[in-house]
Design a protein around this motif. Sequence first.
Motif, short mmCIF file in Angstrom:
data_model
loop_
_atom_site.label_atom_id
_atom_site.label_comp_id
_atom_site.label_asym_id
_atom_site.label_seq_id
_atom_site.Cartn_x
_atom_site.Cartn_y
_atom_site.Cartn_z
N ALA A 47 19.67 101.11 46.82
CA ALA A 47 19.32 102.40 46.29
C ALA A 47 20.13 102.78 45.35
CB ALA A 47 19.23 103.46 47.23
N ALA A 48 21.47 102.57 45.42
CA ALA A 48 22.54 102.74 44.46
C ALA A 48 23.66 101.92 44.32
CB ALA A 48 23.24 104.25 44.90
N PRO A 49 24.06 101.71 43.00
CA PRO A 49 25.16 100.78 42.90
C PRO A 49 26.50 101.25 43.82
CG PRO A 49 24.81 102.05 40.69
CD PRO A 49 23.78 102.42 41.76
N GLY A 50 27.53 100.47 43.97
CA GLY A 50 28.71 100.85 44.52
C GLY A 50 29.72 101.01 43.80
N ALA A 51 30.70 101.74 44.07
CA ALA A 51 32.20 101.54 43.37
C ALA A 51 33.33 101.67 44.36
CB ALA A 51 32.15 102.96 42.45
N GLY A 52 34.23 100.97 44.02
CA GLY A 52 35.38 100.80 44.76
C GLY A 52 36.68 100.96 43.95
N ALA A 53 38.03 101.11 44.63
CA ALA A 53 39.01 101.49 43.87
C ALA A 53 40.25 100.49 44.65
CB ALA A 53 39.57 102.81 43.84
N VAL A 54 41.10 99.81 43.72
CA VAL A 54 41.95 99.01 44.07
C VAL A 54 43.37 99.80 43.84
CG1 VAL A 54 43.28 96.99 43.73
CG2 VAL A 54 41.01 96.77 43.87
N VAL A 55 43.84 100.68 44.56
CA VAL A 55 44.97 101.17 44.52
C VAL A 55 46.28 100.35 44.67
CG1 VAL A 55 46.07 103.61 44.85
CG2 VAL A 55 43.47 103.36 44.91
N VAL A 56 47.21 100.66 43.39
CA VAL A 56 48.21 99.53 43.44
C VAL A 56 49.42 100.89 43.26
CG1 VAL A 56 49.55 97.72 42.51
CG2 VAL A 56 47.02 97.78 42.66
N ASP A 57 50.43 100.30 44.18
CA ASP A 57 51.63 101.27 43.78
C ASP A 57 52.85 100.46 44.60
OD1 ASP A 57 53.48 103.59 43.02
OD2 ASP A 57 52.91 104.57 45.14
N GLN A 58 54.01 100.28 43.71
CA GLN A 58 55.18 99.44 43.97
C GLN A 58 54.98 98.50 44.85
OE1 GLN A 58 57.64 102.53 46.00
NE2 GLN A 58 57.15 103.96 44.83
N GLY A 59 54.04 97.35 44.14
CA GLY A 59 53.98 96.14 44.90
C GLY A 59 53.13 96.30 46.13
N ARG A 60 52.21 97.24 46.34
CA ARG A 60 51.59 97.40 47.50
C ARG A 60 50.14 97.65 46.92
NH1 ARG A 60 54.19 101.95 50.30
NH2 ARG A 60 53.81 102.92 48.34
N VAL A 61 48.91 97.51 47.78
CA VAL A 61 47.85 97.94 47.75
C VAL A 61 47.19 98.72 49.00
CG1 VAL A 61 46.71 95.82 48.63
CG2 VAL A 61 45.44 97.08 46.74
N LEU A 62 46.33 99.71 48.81
CA LEU A 62 45.97 100.71 49.58
C LEU A 62 44.80 100.12 50.14
CD1 LEU A 62 46.12 103.36 51.07
CD2 LEU A 62 44.97 104.60 49.12
N LEU A 63 44.71 99.73 51.62
CA LEU A 63 43.58 99.16 52.33
C LEU A 63 43.13 99.92 53.40
CD1 LEU A 63 44.50 95.22 52.02
CD2 LEU A 63 42.91 96.82 50.74
N ILE A 64 41.98 99.81 53.83
CA ILE A 64 41.78 100.58 55.25
C ILE A 64 41.11 99.34 56.18
CG2 ILE A 64 40.85 102.56 54.20
CD1 ILE A 64 37.94 101.52 54.35
N TRP A 65 41.77 99.32 57.34
CA TRP A 65 41.21 98.32 58.49
C TRP A 65 40.01 99.04 59.06
CZ3 TRP A 65 42.42 93.67 59.95
CH2 TRP A 65 42.25 93.26 61.32
N ARG A 66 38.90 98.24 59.09
CA ARG A 66 37.80 98.81 59.67
C ARG A 66 36.89 97.91 60.51
NH1 ARG A 66 33.73 101.38 55.40
NH2 ARG A 66 32.77 101.48 57.34
N HIS A 67 36.30 98.22 61.51
CA HIS A 67 35.09 97.60 61.97
C HIS A 67 33.76 97.42 61.48
CE1 HIS A 67 32.08 97.04 65.57
NE2 HIS A 67 33.06 96.07 65.55
N ARG A 68 33.24 96.28 61.25
CA ARG A 68 31.81 96.34 60.78
C ARG A 68 30.99 95.83 61.98
NH1 ARG A 68 30.98 98.95 56.25
NH2 ARG A 68 32.45 98.23 54.78
N PHE A 69 30.10 96.67 62.45
CA PHE A 69 29.29 96.39 63.73
C PHE A 69 28.37 95.33 63.42
CE2 PHE A 69 26.40 99.07 61.29
CZ PHE A 69 25.06 98.60 61.81
N ILE A 70 28.06 94.92 62.22
CA ILE A 70 26.79 94.04 62.17
C ILE A 70 27.20 92.61 62.40
CG2 ILE A 70 25.40 92.82 60.46
CD1 ILE A 70 25.17 95.40 58.87
N THR A 71 28.50 92.40 62.14
CA THR A 71 29.43 91.17 62.44
C THR A 71 30.21 91.06 63.40
OG1 THR A 71 30.94 91.62 60.57
CG2 THR A 71 29.17 90.00 60.17
#
Length: 180
Positions: A40-64
């Motif tokens: 229905a809609a396109p997606g958007a995401g952000a790669v947030v970089v600071d001091q040689g690090r990237v902001l990530l989330i650890w998540r569960h995907r129920f499908i797999t």
Amino acid sequence: MGWIVRSEQDLYRDKWVHLTSADVELPDGRHLDHRVIRTAAPGAGAVVVDQGRVLLIWRHRFITDTHAWEIPQGSIRPGEDPADGAAREAEEETGWRPEKPLRPLVYAQPSPGIMSSEHHIYRADGATYIGPPKDAFESDKIEWVPLNEIRGLIDKQHVVAGTTLVALLYLLTEGDCNTE
């Protein structure tokens, strides 16, 4: 030499997804009954970089039934600028507000052989913590991961989502990311 869609039949539709069966004529004249998923809609995401690090989330995907690191991302709202959607999703999912302006990083169609999904990925250099994430259900943990650990996480299959893989690998090719 393109494939020609001769007809499409609706199989299912709701506000998020539209599934059809397409009669596709191949270049050699044969026909293929192919399934098509239109989002229905396109997606958007952000790669947030600071001091040689990237902001990530650890998540569960129920499908797999798997856990892995991902960049924050989600659907762009009607009338919303894709960069604003990426910033909003990052803030809602992590509690960190990306510094603006966000810059286009990469555009991806994760699986164009079966679905119409489009992902607009942006880069932010820095973020400000504003509080707990609005969408805390999105992840088990939120971390700033050193860029020099990304390849090892990919090798261990701790980063597996296509758009996240594309975004992080592209980020590592930019040359201005200090991974030391």
